[in-house]
Design a protein around this motif. Structure first.
Motif, short mmCIF file in Angstrom:
data_model
loop_
_atom_site.label_atom_id
_atom_site.label_comp_id
_atom_site.label_asym_id
_atom_site.label_seq_id
_atom_site.Cartn_x
_atom_site.Cartn_y
_atom_site.Cartn_z
N ASN A 1 45.13 29.96 34.90
CA ASN A 1 44.02 30.89 34.69
C ASN A 1 43.91 31.37 33.24
O ASN A 1 42.94 32.04 32.89
CB ASN A 1 44.18 32.09 35.62
CG ASN A 1 43.78 31.76 37.04
OD1 ASN A 1 42.62 31.86 37.41
ND2 ASN A 1 44.76 31.34 37.84
N SER B 1 38.76 37.93 48.25
CA SER B 1 39.91 37.65 47.40
C SER B 1 39.51 37.29 45.98
O SER B 1 40.11 37.78 45.01
CB SER B 1 40.75 36.52 48.01
OG SER B 1 41.84 36.20 47.17
N THR B 2 38.53 36.43 45.83
CA THR B 2 38.14 36.00 44.48
C THR B 2 37.68 37.18 43.64
O THR B 2 38.09 37.34 42.48
CB THR B 2 37.03 34.94 44.56
OG1 THR B 2 37.52 33.80 45.28
CG2 THR B 2 36.61 34.49 43.17
N ASN C 1 40.88 39.47 42.93
CA ASN C 1 42.06 38.95 42.25
C ASN C 1 41.80 38.21 40.95
O ASN C 1 42.64 38.21 40.05
CB ASN C 1 42.84 38.03 43.20
CG ASN C 1 43.52 38.79 44.31
OD1 ASN C 1 44.45 39.55 44.07
ND2 ASN C 1 43.05 38.61 45.53
N HIS C 2 40.68 37.56 40.83
CA HIS C 2 40.42 36.75 39.64
C HIS C 2 39.76 37.61 38.57
O HIS C 2 38.55 37.57 38.38
CB HIS C 2 39.59 35.53 39.99
CG HIS C 2 40.38 34.50 40.72
ND1 HIS C 2 40.02 33.17 40.80
CD2 HIS C 2 41.54 34.58 41.42
CE1 HIS C 2 40.90 32.49 41.50
NE2 HIS C 2 41.83 33.34 41.89
#
Length: 362
Positions: A46, A106-107, A110-111
Motif C-alpha cells: 500500500n 472495510s475498504t 481501513n484503506h
C-alpha cells in the motif's frame, strides 16, 4: 501534539523520520502512545498508493498504551495496554454475523480511511498527511484509533511481540484455527515460511496430533520451520511439490495453506490435497491459479479465501495471547526488534529473509 512519524514521500525512496502534528482525539477516537509496530507486507504493497496525496503514513500492527480517549469511548481508558488491529463497522450483516474481517465497509474504514468531516488527523508543516491506514497508521510515536480496532491486553505482555497479533500473526494462526480447523491425524501443508506461515505452523502445534509439511524456498526459513515443529520441510526448487506432498502424507494433505499469493503455488497446493480436502489462500496475489476442474469435482476438493484469519479480534487476540502466555504459541521466536530509526535496515533484513517479523520499537 507533536510526534515523530515515518513518512513515505516516494514509494521508491527511503522512509523519512519527520516531526508531525497529531490532532487530539475526537469523541470516538483513542490516542495511543505507540511502543512497537510490526512491519507487514501489506504496508509495503500500500506504500505505492495515494501518489497525489503524499506523504503517506503507514503501519497497521501497533501496540502501545492509551494516552487519552474521546468523550464517547467507554471500552478503554488511559493507561490501558492495547494492540491495534483492523477496523470494522460493527453494523453490516457480516459484522453482525461475527465476521468483521469481511465488513462491507472495510475498504472505506481501513484503506486510509478519513474522518467523516474530512479534517486531517496528521499534518506535516501544515499540510495533511494521508493516514488512517487500518484506522491507526502506527509508524509513529502516537496514533489515533477507535474502539472497534483497539484490543486491551495484559500490561505484562511485551509490545514488540504482541504487536503483530493485530494482523500477521492473527492471519496465520486464524487461517489454521478458525478456517481450516485440523484435528488429530490431519496433515497440514503450509506454503511459505514467512511471518504468516510460521504463525500458522505454531498454531497447528497447539492442536494435538496435527502433522505439518512446510514448503519454502529459503534454506534458513526451512531450518526454522523444522525447529518450530514442522515434521517435513521441502524446497520447491523451482518445480511443483504436489507429488512429494502426496507421497509424504500417504495420499495427500488433508489441509493446506497458501501464504504466497502466487497462483502457481496455490495450484500446486490444490493438486497436493487428498479427497475432500481444503486449501485456504491468504496471500493477496494477482492472477488465476491453473486448477484442474475435473480434479476439484471428482475429488471433492475446496479452495477458499481467508482474510485476517477469519477472526473477531476482540475474541481471538486474547485467545492467542493466552496460548502465548502458556508457552504454547512461541511467536516471540519470530520477532526481531529494530529501533524505528532503522526502518530501512529492517526492510532490508526482511527482504533478504534474514528475519521473519521485523518490529519497530519507539
Amino acid at each position: 501534539m507533536r510526534t515523530t512519524a515515518l513518512l513515505s514521500r516516494d514509494p521508491a525512496a527511503p522512509f523519512t523520520a519527520e516531526t508531525v502534528d497529531l490532532d487530539g482525539p475526537r469523541d470516538d477516537e483513542i490516542l495511543v502512545r505507540i511502543l512497537a509496530s510490526g512491519i507487514c507486507h501489506t504496508d509495503l504493497v500500500n506504500r505505492v498508493l495515494g501518489k497525489p496525496d503524499r506523504p503517506v503514513l503507514l503501519g497497521h500492527e501497533g501496540a502501545g498504551v492509551v494516552a487519552a480517549v474521546g468523550a464517547s469511548v467507554t471500552s478503554v481508558a488511559p493507561g490501558d495496554h492495547v494492540v491495534l488491529t483492523f477496523r470494522h463497522c460493527g453494523a453490516c450483516p457480516n459484522c453482525a454475523s461475527g465476521r468483521p474481517a469481511y465488513c462491507r465497509n472495510s475498504t472505506v474504514l481501513n484503506h486510509f480511511g478519513r474522518r467523516a468531516d474530512r479534517s486531517p488527523r496528521v499534518t506535516v508543516d501544515g499540510a495533511p498527511v494521508r493516514d488512517g491506514f487500518f484506522g491507526q497508521s502506527s509508524f509513529a510515536g502516537y496514533a489515533l484509533a477507535t474502539a472497534d480496532n483497539t484490543v486491551v491486553v495484559d500490561p505484562a505482555a511485551d509490545p514488540a511481540v504482541v504487536a503483530s497479533f493485530g494482523c500477521g500473526f492473527q492471519t496465520g494462526a486464524g487461517a489454521v484455527l478458525n478456517a481450516l480447523r485440523p484435528e488429530s491425524g490431519a496433515w497440514l501443508a503450509i506454503y511459505g515460511g514467512g511471518a504468516v506461515g510460521s504463525a500458522a505452523l505454531l498454531a497447528a502445534g497447539t492442536v494435538p496430533g496435527v502433522r505439518t509439511v512446510v514448503v519454502e524456498t529459503s534454506a534458513a526459513r526451512r531450518d526454522l520451520a523444522a525447529d518450530l515443529g514442522a515434521e517435513i520441510v521441502l524446497d520447491p526448487g523451482g518445480a511443483g511439490t504436489a507429488d512429494a506432498v502426496r507421497e509424504i502424507t500417504g495420499g495427500g494433505a488433508t489441509h493446506a495453506l497458501d501464504t504466497t499469493g502466487v497462483p502457481a503455488v496455490l495450484a500446486d497446493a490444490f493438486a497436493a490435497l487428498t479427497t475432500g480436502a481444503t486449501v485456504v489462500a491468504v496471500g493477496l496475489g494477482a492472477g488465476v491459479p491453473p486448477i484442474d476442474v475435473r480434479d476439484m469435482v471428482l475429488q471433492g476438493k475446496t479452495v477458499r479465501g481467508c482474510l485476517e484469519g477469519d477472526a473477531d479480534p476482540a475474541v481471538f487476540i486474547p485467545h492467542l495471547l493466552d496460548l502465548y502466555g502458556k508457552g504454547e504459541l512461541p511467536v516471540d521466536r519470530l520477532v526481531t526488534r529494530f529501533p524505528h530509526t532503522e526502518i530501512e535496515a529492517a526492510l532490508a533484513a526482511q527482504h533478504a529473509g534474514s528475519v521473519i517479523k521485523p518490529v519497530l520499537t519507539w
